[in-house]
Design a protein around this motif. Structure first.
Motif, mmCIF file in Angstrom:
data_model
loop_
_atom_site.group_PDB
_atom_site.id
_atom_site.type_symbol
_atom_site.label_atom_id
_atom_site.label_comp_id
_atom_site.label_asym_id
_atom_site.label_seq_id
_atom_site.Cartn_x
_atom_site.Cartn_y
_atom_site.Cartn_z
ATOM 1 N N TRP A 48 0.813 -1.074 -0.143
ATOM 2 C CA TRP A 48 -0.152 0.036 0.038
ATOM 3 C C TRP A 48 1.002 1.294 -0.010
ATOM 4 O O TRP A 48 2.045 1.283 0.592
ATOM 5 N N LEU B 242 -2.879 0.887 -3.919
ATOM 6 C CA LEU B 242 -1.859 -0.028 -4.460
ATOM 7 C C LEU B 242 -0.598 0.484 -4.929
ATOM 8 O O LEU B 242 -0.850 1.483 -5.807
ATOM 9 N N SER C 8 2.525 -4.578 -6.790
ATOM 10 C CA SER C 8 1.730 -5.158 -5.723
ATOM 11 C C SER C 8 1.114 -6.573 -6.033
ATOM 12 O O SER C 8 0.547 -6.619 -7.152
#
Length: 526
Positions: A369, A379, A383
């Motif tokens: 995050w 994101l 990710s």
């Protein structure tokens, strides 16, 4: 903010015939206590406005708008009449106005009414609930700021917004904070859409009880795109037979109990939410809460050193029947319990899968995050949540909490399933081209075009596709294609356009994403 339209029902009422002759000449009734010519004798014209909102509300009829000029109005506004399906009664602030209502028992009381809209007000310092709606239908509450309701004393607490025995209502884009009980409370209500609200810092103070959004004995409702954080109890909770609700695209973090809690409520669909660092189990299903579906959620660092329940995901023994978990992403930076199933806690997702067969497509990985401790659960590139969700999961939306579309990240192999193999897990879809270029001025700009879109869930959306470019002045430019909100057969347009993460906000309707409001405050959205 955007105008909203919702089908409304007619309730026959009586009003003063003398006033109606005077006030029915226009569709707008004006209120301005600061105007020396104001009078509550009417007619509510621009040249001779009413002095109080309550007077205008006592006589406004279907199709009329009560427009209120800046000021602090110590009133409990109680409309006498109802709107119709095509002609609601709208209470709104004048363009650019700042209007505060409070100091009385409620700010607005809608009882036994239909077809009423309340939008753009600051409601604060009420003795009871800030906005109370009871035994009503087809109500719209949007873009209000409700705070400091009640007192942190036993018997004197109050909710921010309360809907009791209400059918068909929209509660959207409100900011609710520092109330002495639940931020938003649904009780015995159905057909309610609770969308894109921010509910935070609600607390009784003397007893852990105040959640961000609480639904009690309220079924078949949709909670989507809400951000609930730093509440005394859970971020979002359901209890007392609050069955068959859709909980999607919500963000819940830093709450004093669970991120999302389901107690004695069956058939919940908990899909595409992001839950972070709540005191106890992140997504919790307990009591007689069978038949739940958990899919495409991200739940991280919940229940660490918890005084009560633990785990990023928890389903107790009484709720296992008919409950399914898959395509969720979980992770612990510290702590020992990842998932609880029945009475057994599992320290890893792999151990849980091996023992139960649930979460066969789950991931145990850091979601990367942007800034989770600051509440930014978007994101980052790379990710593991990107392009890996199940787009066929029941309730999976085709847009994210910001209104952005599901888009394919060309840098990430698609490992998702369903009609779109590139949906991301969690509340926010990674937008691969959403970062403005850097220039010497550092002032990003946004260009927006609109086109209609539809959704499969009935949750209105906007879509943004962005790409960096440079103007002749050197200022970064973000070009957006934004799908305008559309209305399904049962819902109303409301999803605001979004800006890229970090984009600068100005006044106007392009400032209304949760990310923008968090950075720049509710006033930026008016």
């Amino acid at each position: 903010m955007k105008n909203l339209t919702l089908g409304l029902l007619l309730v026959a009422v009586c009003a003063s015939p003398v006033f109606l002759i005077a006030a029915s000449g226009g569709t707008t009734l004006y209120v301005d206590q600061g105007d020396p010519n104001c009078t509550d004798a009417g007619p509510g014209s621009p040249g001779q406005p009413f002095c109080t909102i309550g007077t205008a509300g006592a006589f406004a009829v279907a199709g009329q708008t009560v427009e209120v000029a800046s000021g602090t109005y110590p009133e409990n506004v109680t409309p006498a009449n109802s709107g119709t399906a095509g002609d609601p009664i709208v209470f709104t602030t004048a363009p650019g106005a700042s209007v505060t209502v409070g100091g009385q028992f409620h700010g607005f009381t809608l009882s036994g009414r239909s077809g009423i809209t309340v939008q753009g007000f600051t409601v604060t310092g009420t003795i009871g609930d800030g906005i109370l709606v009871s035994n009503s239908s087809d109500i719209i509450l949007t873009d209000n700021h409700v705070s400091d309701s009640g007192q942190p004393i036993s018997g004197q607490t109050a909710k921010g917004i309360r809907l009791s025995a209400v059918t068909t209502a929209l509660v959207a884009r409100n900011t609710i904070d520092h109330n002495t009980d639940y931020g938003i409370y649904l009780v015995n209500s159905t057909g309610i859409q609770v969308l894109d609200n921010e509910s935070s810092f609600n607390a009784r103070g003397f007893q852990r009880a105040a959640s961000g959004i609480r639904s009690f004995a309220s079924s078949v409702n949709t909670l989507a795109g809400n951000v609930c954080h730093d509440n005394e109890d859970s971020g979002i909770e359901f209890s007392g037979g609050a069955d068959d609700n859709l909980i999607v695209n919500n963000v819940s973090y830093h709450n004093g109990d669970h991120g999302i809690d389901v107690l004695n409520s069956t058939g919940q669909r908990i899909v595409a939410n992001s839950v972070y660092r709540n005191v106890t189990a992140g997504i919790n299903v307990e009591g007689t809460s069978s038949g739940a579906t958990l899919a495409n959620n991200i739940s991280v660092d919940n229940g660490i050193a918890s005084p009560r329940t633990t785990g990023n995901l928890r389903v107790d023994s009484n709720s296992i029947t008919g409950t399914s978990l898959d395509y969720d992403l979980v992770f612990l930076h510290q702590g020992t319990t990842m998932v609880v199933w029945g009475t057994t806690g599992y320290g890893s997702l792999a151990a849980f899968v091996a023992a139960t067969g649930q979460e066969r497509n789950g991931l145990e990985a850091d979601p990367d995050w942007v800034a989770p401790d600051a509440g930014d659960l978007h994101l980052l590139a790379g990710s593991p949540a990107i392009d890996s969700a199940d787009s066929a999961a029941s309730g999976q939306p085709d847009s994210d909490a910001d209104g952005n579309p599901r888009v394919d990240d060309p840098a990430t192999p698609d490992t998702g399933v369903g009609p779109r193999t590139y949906d991301d897990r969690g509340a926010y879809e990674f937008q691969p081209d959403a970062v403005p270029t850097t220039t010497t001025t550092g002032v990003p700009t946004t260009t927006t075009t609109t086109e209609p879109s539809t959704t499969t869930t009935g949750v209105p959306t906007t879509t943004t596709t962005t790409g960096p470019s440079t103007t002749t002045t050197g200022a970064p430019t973000t070009t957006s294609t934004t799908r305008a909100p559309t209305t399904s057969t049962t819902t109303t347009t409301l999803r605001p356009p979004c800006l890229p993460s970090g984009a600068q906000c100005s006044t106007g309707p392009d400032c209304c994403s949760q990310t923008c409001r968090k950075k720049h405050g509710q006033q930026a959205c008016k």
